[in-house]
Design a protein around this motif. Structure first.
Motif, mmCIF file in Angstrom:
data_model
loop_
_atom_site.group_PDB
_atom_site.id
_atom_site.type_symbol
_atom_site.label_atom_id
_atom_site.label_comp_id
_atom_site.label_asym_id
_atom_site.label_seq_id
_atom_site.Cartn_x
_atom_site.Cartn_y
_atom_site.Cartn_z
ATOM 1 N N GLY A 102 88.954 126.123 93.282
ATOM 2 C CA GLY A 102 89.742 127.233 92.778
ATOM 3 C C GLY A 102 89.284 127.664 91.396
ATOM 4 N N VAL A 103 90.226 128.179 90.614
ATOM 5 C CA VAL A 103 89.938 128.685 89.272
ATOM 6 C C VAL A 103 90.749 127.886 88.270
ATOM 7 C CG1 VAL A 103 90.038 130.702 87.757
ATOM 8 C CG2 VAL A 103 89.497 130.996 90.171
ATOM 9 N N ARG A 104 90.092 127.452 87.186
ATOM 10 C CA ARG A 104 90.772 126.740 86.104
ATOM 11 C C ARG A 104 90.584 127.514 84.809
ATOM 12 N NH1 ARG A 104 88.752 123.246 89.219
ATOM 13 N NH2 ARG A 104 86.756 122.946 88.210
ATOM 14 N N LEU A 105 91.677 127.748 84.131
ATOM 15 C CA LEU A 105 91.650 128.431 82.837
ATOM 16 C C LEU A 105 92.122 127.431 81.788
ATOM 17 C CD1 LEU A 105 93.437 131.733 83.908
ATOM 18 C CD2 LEU A 105 90.992 131.266 83.905
ATOM 19 N N GLN A 106 91.398 127.341 80.684
ATOM 20 C CA GLN A 106 91.775 126.411 79.625
ATOM 21 C C GLN A 106 91.674 127.116 78.282
ATOM 22 O OE1 GLN A 106 89.355 122.913 79.425
ATOM 23 N NE2 GLN A 106 90.613 121.952 77.876
ATOM 24 N N GLU A 111 96.143 124.153 80.048
ATOM 25 C CA GLU A 111 95.259 124.338 81.188
ATOM 26 C C GLU A 111 96.071 124.800 82.384
ATOM 27 O OE1 GLU A 111 92.277 121.709 83.980
ATOM 28 O OE2 GLU A 111 92.606 121.096 81.925
ATOM 29 N N ALA A 112 95.510 125.736 83.135
ATOM 30 C CA ALA A 112 96.140 126.219 84.364
ATOM 31 C C ALA A 112 95.101 126.149 85.472
ATOM 32 C CB ALA A 112 96.638 127.645 84.193
ATOM 33 N N GLU A 113 95.494 125.546 86.599
ATOM 34 C CA GLU A 113 94.588 125.409 87.726
ATOM 35 C C GLU A 113 95.194 126.104 88.928
ATOM 36 O OE1 GLU A 113 92.227 121.997 90.251
ATOM 37 O OE2 GLU A 113 93.343 121.446 88.477
ATOM 38 N N PHE A 114 94.400 126.946 89.577
ATOM 39 C CA PHE A 114 94.847 127.711 90.731
ATOM 40 C C PHE A 114 93.916 127.419 91.892
ATOM 41 C CE2 PHE A 114 95.747 130.091 86.876
ATOM 42 C CZ PHE A 114 97.104 130.314 86.986
ATOM 43 N N HIS A 115 94.475 127.006 93.038
ATOM 44 C CA HIS A 115 93.681 126.837 94.250
ATOM 45 C C HIS A 115 93.527 128.210 94.901
ATOM 46 C CE1 HIS A 115 93.737 122.497 93.957
ATOM 47 N NE2 HIS A 115 95.015 122.588 93.619
ATOM 48 N N TRP A 116 92.536 128.345 95.747
ATOM 49 C CA TRP A 116 92.228 129.656 96.311
ATOM 50 C C TRP A 116 93.385 130.222 97.111
ATOM 51 C CZ3 TRP A 116 88.784 132.154 93.905
ATOM 52 C CH2 TRP A 116 87.677 131.517 93.369
ATOM 53 N N ASP A 117 94.189 129.369 97.753
ATOM 54 C CA ASP A 117 95.310 129.891 98.532
ATOM 55 C C ASP A 117 96.480 130.339 97.658
ATOM 56 O OD1 ASP A 117 95.881 127.305 97.753
ATOM 57 O OD2 ASP A 117 96.868 126.743 99.622
ATOM 58 N N GLU A 118 96.474 130.010 96.365
ATOM 59 C CA GLU A 118 97.525 130.423 95.436
ATOM 60 C C GLU A 118 97.185 131.722 94.705
ATOM 61 O OE1 GLU A 118 98.967 126.014 93.976
ATOM 62 O OE2 GLU A 118 97.389 127.019 92.873
ATOM 63 N N ILE A 119 95.993 132.234 94.889
ATOM 64 C CA ILE A 119 95.515 133.376 94.114
ATOM 65 C C ILE A 119 95.652 134.647 94.936
ATOM 66 C CG2 ILE A 119 93.516 134.396 92.974
ATOM 67 C CD1 ILE A 119 92.526 131.560 92.431
ATOM 68 N N GLY A 120 96.271 135.671 94.343
ATOM 69 C CA GLY A 120 96.378 136.969 94.987
ATOM 70 C C GLY A 120 95.200 137.852 94.644
ATOM 71 N N ALA A 121 94.740 137.815 93.392
ATOM 72 C CA ALA A 121 93.603 138.623 92.945
ATOM 73 C C ALA A 121 93.049 138.010 91.660
ATOM 74 C CB ALA A 121 94.022 140.061 92.694
ATOM 75 N N VAL A 122 91.788 138.290 91.403
ATOM 76 C CA VAL A 122 91.146 137.874 90.154
ATOM 77 C C VAL A 122 90.511 139.105 89.543
ATOM 78 C CG1 VAL A 122 89.406 136.403 89.079
ATOM 79 C CG2 VAL A 122 90.703 135.549 91.025
ATOM 80 N N GLU A 123 90.875 139.391 88.306
ATOM 81 C CA GLU A 123 90.362 140.551 87.587
ATOM 82 C C GLU A 123 89.370 140.070 86.535
ATOM 83 O OE1 GLU A 123 92.242 144.128 84.832
ATOM 84 O OE2 GLU A 123 93.555 142.765 85.926
ATOM 85 N N VAL A 124 88.190 140.656 86.525
ATOM 86 C CA VAL A 124 87.137 140.264 85.595
ATOM 87 C C VAL A 124 86.769 141.478 84.759
ATOM 88 C CG1 VAL A 124 84.789 139.369 85.375
ATOM 89 C CG2 VAL A 124 86.234 138.600 87.253
ATOM 90 N N GLY A 125 86.660 141.273 83.459
ATOM 91 C CA GLY A 125 86.272 142.369 82.576
ATOM 92 C C GLY A 125 85.513 141.849 81.367
#
Length: 172
Positions: A102-106, A111-125
């Motif tokens: 998944g995605v981990r933000l620190q 720290e926040a960890e999100f598995h792929w089934d918990e993610i609705g969308a990912v915005e990159v900029g």
């Protein structure tokens, strides 16, 4: 028209004093649980015959095979989880990691960890030297994080690498 106070019928609320969760008219008053008083029996129980003991002791299972099986299984699943592209970008304060889990933000000590089934969308900029990643969950919450790149070109490279990882793991 005037009404006298004594003509109004007032019903006592007996359940509210005993049970604060009881709402008169909405929930029925709770009944006391019925318990059967079972006094210990003074009668002698019939003696049971002792079970016959087996002549041989049970055979111990081979410990080496079980240990090998346990060691091999996590290694295989760990190898399967790490297979595929992954992405990591970090600066002095935080990091952004995306891989098969998944995605981990620190940021600092958070720290926040999100598995792929918990993610609705990912915005990159990108903005100047900064890569910003915002993870959106299905319950309309979003979690932004950003890392500072050494230069603007490196921030754009990070965004392109992260797009490849998101394409590999994230389902539309």
């Amino acid at each position: 028209m005037e009404q006298r106070i004594d003509t109004q019928k007032v019903t006592p609320v007996d359940a509210a004093g005993a049970d604060p969760a009881s709402v008169p008219g909405l929930t029925p008053p709770r009944q006391a649980p019925k318990t059967e008083d079972k006094a210990p029996s003074l009668e002698k129980a019939e003696p049971t015959e002792p079970a016959e003991e087996p002549d041989t002791e049970p055979e111990p299972e081979p410990a080496e095979d079980a240990a090998d099986a346990l060691t091999d299984a996590p290694a295989d699943t760990a190898a399967a989880d790490t297979a595929g592209p992954d992405f990591t970008a970090s600066d002095r304060r935080g990091s952004i990691t995306a891989d098969a889990t998944g995605v981990r933000l620190q940021l600092d000590d958070q720290e926040a960890e999100f598995h792929w089934d918990e993610i609705g969308a990912v915005e990159v900029g990108t903005s100047r030297r900064r890569l910003t990643v915002t993870v959106h969950t299905p319950d309309s919450r979003w979690y932004p994080n950003d890392v500072e790149a050494p230069d603007k070109a490196r921030a754009q490279e990070w965004a392109d690498e992260l797009d490849k990882v998101l394409d590999a793991y994230f389902e539309d």
